[in-house]
Design a protein around this motif. Structure first.
Motif, PDB file in Angstrom:
ATOM      1  N   GLU A   1       0.823  -1.206   0.000  1.00  0.00           N
ATOM      2  CA  GLU A   1       0.000   0.000   0.000  1.00  0.00           C
ATOM      3  C   GLU A   1       0.860   1.260   0.000  1.00  0.00           C
ATOM      4  O   GLU A   1       1.938   1.291   0.588  1.00  0.00           O
ATOM      5  CB  GLU A   1      -0.935   0.014   1.220  1.00  0.00           C
ATOM      6  CG  GLU A   1      -1.979  -1.086   1.193  1.00  0.00           C
ATOM      7  CD  GLU A   1      -2.998  -0.931   2.307  1.00  0.00           C
ATOM      8  OE1 GLU A   1      -3.230   0.215   2.752  1.00  0.00           O
ATOM      9  OE2 GLU A   1      -3.555  -1.947   2.753  1.00  0.00           O
ATOM     10  N   ARG A   2       0.350   2.281  -0.658  1.00  0.00           N
ATOM     11  CA  ARG A   2       1.006   3.592  -0.653  1.00  0.00           C
ATOM     12  C   ARG A   2       0.378   4.426   0.465  1.00  0.00           C
ATOM     13  O   ARG A   2      -0.825   4.686   0.462  1.00  0.00           O
ATOM     14  CB  ARG A   2       0.830   4.279  -2.000  1.00  0.00           C
ATOM     15  CG  ARG A   2       1.475   5.663  -2.086  1.00  0.00           C
ATOM     16  CD  ARG A   2       1.395   6.180  -3.514  1.00  0.00           C
ATOM     17  NE  ARG A   2       1.859   7.558  -3.660  1.00  0.00           N
ATOM     18  CZ  ARG A   2       3.123   7.929  -3.723  1.00  0.00           C
ATOM     19  NH1 ARG A   2       4.084   7.007  -3.635  1.00  0.00           N
ATOM     20  NH2 ARG A   2       3.458   9.189  -3.881  1.00  0.00           N
TER      21      ARG A   2
ATOM     22  N   LEU B 183      -3.824  14.121  -1.683  1.00  0.00           N
ATOM     23  CA  LEU B 183      -4.820  13.501  -2.554  1.00  0.00           C
ATOM     24  C   LEU B 183      -4.313  13.369  -3.987  1.00  0.00           C
ATOM     25  O   LEU B 183      -4.782  12.515  -4.740  1.00  0.00           O
ATOM     26  CB  LEU B 183      -6.121  14.307  -2.531  1.00  0.00           C
ATOM     27  CG  LEU B 183      -6.862  14.346  -1.186  1.00  0.00           C
ATOM     28  CD1 LEU B 183      -8.075  15.246  -1.279  1.00  0.00           C
ATOM     29  CD2 LEU B 183      -7.262  12.950  -0.753  1.00  0.00           C
ATOM     30  N   ARG B 184      -3.352  14.215  -4.361  1.00  0.00           N
ATOM     31  CA  ARG B 184      -2.787  14.146  -5.707  1.00  0.00           C
ATOM     32  C   ARG B 184      -1.678  13.105  -5.814  1.00  0.00           C
ATOM     33  O   ARG B 184      -1.160  12.860  -6.902  1.00  0.00           O
ATOM     34  CB  ARG B 184      -2.243  15.524  -6.106  1.00  0.00           C
ATOM     35  CG  ARG B 184      -3.286  16.623  -6.159  1.00  0.00           C
ATOM     36  CD  ARG B 184      -2.690  17.926  -6.686  1.00  0.00           C
ATOM     37  NE  ARG B 184      -3.702  18.973  -6.816  1.00  0.00           N
ATOM     38  CZ  ARG B 184      -3.950  19.882  -5.890  1.00  0.00           C
ATOM     39  NH1 ARG B 184      -3.249  19.870  -4.761  1.00  0.00           N
ATOM     40  NH2 ARG B 184      -4.877  20.792  -6.080  1.00  0.00           N
TER      41      ARG B 184
ATOM     42  N   ARG C 246      -2.002   9.940  -5.021  1.00  0.00           N
ATOM     43  CA  ARG C 246      -2.632   8.621  -5.215  1.00  0.00           C
ATOM     44  C   ARG C 246      -2.349   7.667  -4.048  1.00  0.00           C
ATOM     45  O   ARG C 246      -1.914   6.541  -4.246  1.00  0.00           O
ATOM     46  CB  ARG C 246      -2.178   8.006  -6.534  1.00  0.00           C
ATOM     47  CG  ARG C 246      -2.517   8.854  -7.752  1.00  0.00           C
ATOM     48  CD  ARG C 246      -1.974   8.262  -9.029  1.00  0.00           C
ATOM     49  NE  ARG C 246      -2.616   6.980  -9.319  1.00  0.00           N
ATOM     50  CZ  ARG C 246      -2.263   6.202 -10.339  1.00  0.00           C
ATOM     51  NH1 ARG C 246      -1.276   6.573 -11.137  1.00  0.00           N
ATOM     52  NH2 ARG C 246      -2.882   5.067 -10.543  1.00  0.00           N
TER      53      ARG C 246
ATOM     54  N   ASP D 216      -3.132   5.054  -0.900  1.00  0.00           N
ATOM     55  CA  ASP D 216      -4.155   4.106  -0.454  1.00  0.00           C
ATOM     56  C   ASP D 216      -4.696   4.520   0.913  1.00  0.00           C
ATOM     57  O   ASP D 216      -5.871   4.313   1.204  1.00  0.00           O
ATOM     58  CB  ASP D 216      -3.565   2.688  -0.370  1.00  0.00           C
ATOM     59  CG  ASP D 216      -3.182   2.159  -1.737  1.00  0.00           C
ATOM     60  OD1 ASP D 216      -4.066   2.112  -2.617  1.00  0.00           O
ATOM     61  OD2 ASP D 216      -2.004   1.802  -1.934  1.00  0.00           O
TER      62      ASP D 216
ATOM     63  N   HIS E 215     -10.526   6.973   0.235  1.00  0.00           N
ATOM     64  CA  HIS E 215      -9.407   6.770   1.155  1.00  0.00           C
ATOM     65  C   HIS E 215      -9.947   6.378   2.527  1.00  0.00           C
ATOM     66  O   HIS E 215      -9.552   6.916   3.559  1.00  0.00           O
ATOM     67  CB  HIS E 215      -8.549   8.038   1.256  1.00  0.00           C
ATOM     68  CG  HIS E 215      -8.060   8.532  -0.069  1.00  0.00           C
ATOM     69  ND1 HIS E 215      -8.789   9.408  -0.840  1.00  0.00           N
ATOM     70  CD2 HIS E 215      -6.939   8.251  -0.770  1.00  0.00           C
ATOM     71  CE1 HIS E 215      -8.127   9.659  -1.958  1.00  0.00           C
ATOM     72  NE2 HIS E 215      -7.006   8.973  -1.942  1.00  0.00           N
TER      73      HIS E 215
END
Length: 214
Positions: free
Chosen positions: A26-27, A71-72, A74, A76, A99
């Motif tokens: 996950e990011r 939010l830009r 991307r 998780d 999110h």
């Protein structure tokens, strides 16, 4: 999910512990005033910190600015070290736009107080929203509230786990899942454990969507 509790009750420590259960693929973007989170086992991790204004009173970077920028990226999940003001609205909107695995902490004496504080902080933003709309945002965004507390013996415990269950007639309903039950004291230390309330989780669709048994 939101953690609530008083000063030095263990909110950040618990947040670090919970991070061990985040998937390694996950990011994750963390947002803090000062770097206190020590997340383990997350390879794709972006750390963002606020910046105070310079001597000329400009170039300040707030938590609100960072949430919007995150939010830009991307992510998780977005993890905000603590919400204290109008950034609560930005975090709720992020949780409501894909999110929903995001985490944060806040100061409050109980899960009900945490809901009320979120309402107040959201209303502090420049966006004028009716209270019923704010409550709807909170009910949609927050799934679980974990209450931590520093007990009189100095130990820090999770004292309750509550589900944000329903939003009916303009009111948010909480469903208590676990509560700390004291079993007395021994050598000055409070003994006890979390015990299930017996009611069980009401909203299980997210677990089912993730392929988990309920």
């Amino acid at each position: 999910m939101t953690e609530s509790g008083g000063t030095a009750s263990g909110k950040t420590t618990l947040l670090n512990c919970l991070s061990e259960y985040i998937g390694t693929d996950e990011r994750v973007v963390t947002i803090e005033d000062s770097a206190e989170l020590r997340l383990q086992g997350i390879e794709n991790l972006v750390r963002l910190e606020t910046r105070n204004a310079d001597t000329e009173g400009v170039r300040q970077i707030s938590i609100r600015d960072l949430i919007r920028q995150a939010l830009r990226m991307r992510p998780d999940r977005i993890i905000v070290g603590e919400v204290r003001g109008a950034e609560a609205l930005d975090l709720l909107q992020a949780m409501n736009t894909g999110h929903d695995g995001s985490l944060s902490t806040g100061h409050a004496n109980s899960p009900v107080d945490m809901i009320r504080r979120l309402e107040t902080m959201t209303l502090m933003s420049e966006v004028e929203l009716p209270l019923i709309a704010v409550r709807g945002q909170i009910a949609s965004a927050i799934d679980i509230i974990v209450q931590v507390e520093r007990l009189r013996d100095g130990s820090r415990r999770v004292v309750s786990v509550d589900e944000v269950a329903d939003f009916t007639d303009g009111e948010i309903e909480l469903n208590n899942l676990y509560s700390f039950v004291s079993e007395g004291e021994e050598n000055g230390h409070i003994k006890g454990c979390l015990r299930p309330s017996g009611g069980g989780l009401k909203n299980t669709w997210k677990l089912k969507k993730a392929g988990m048994a309920t």
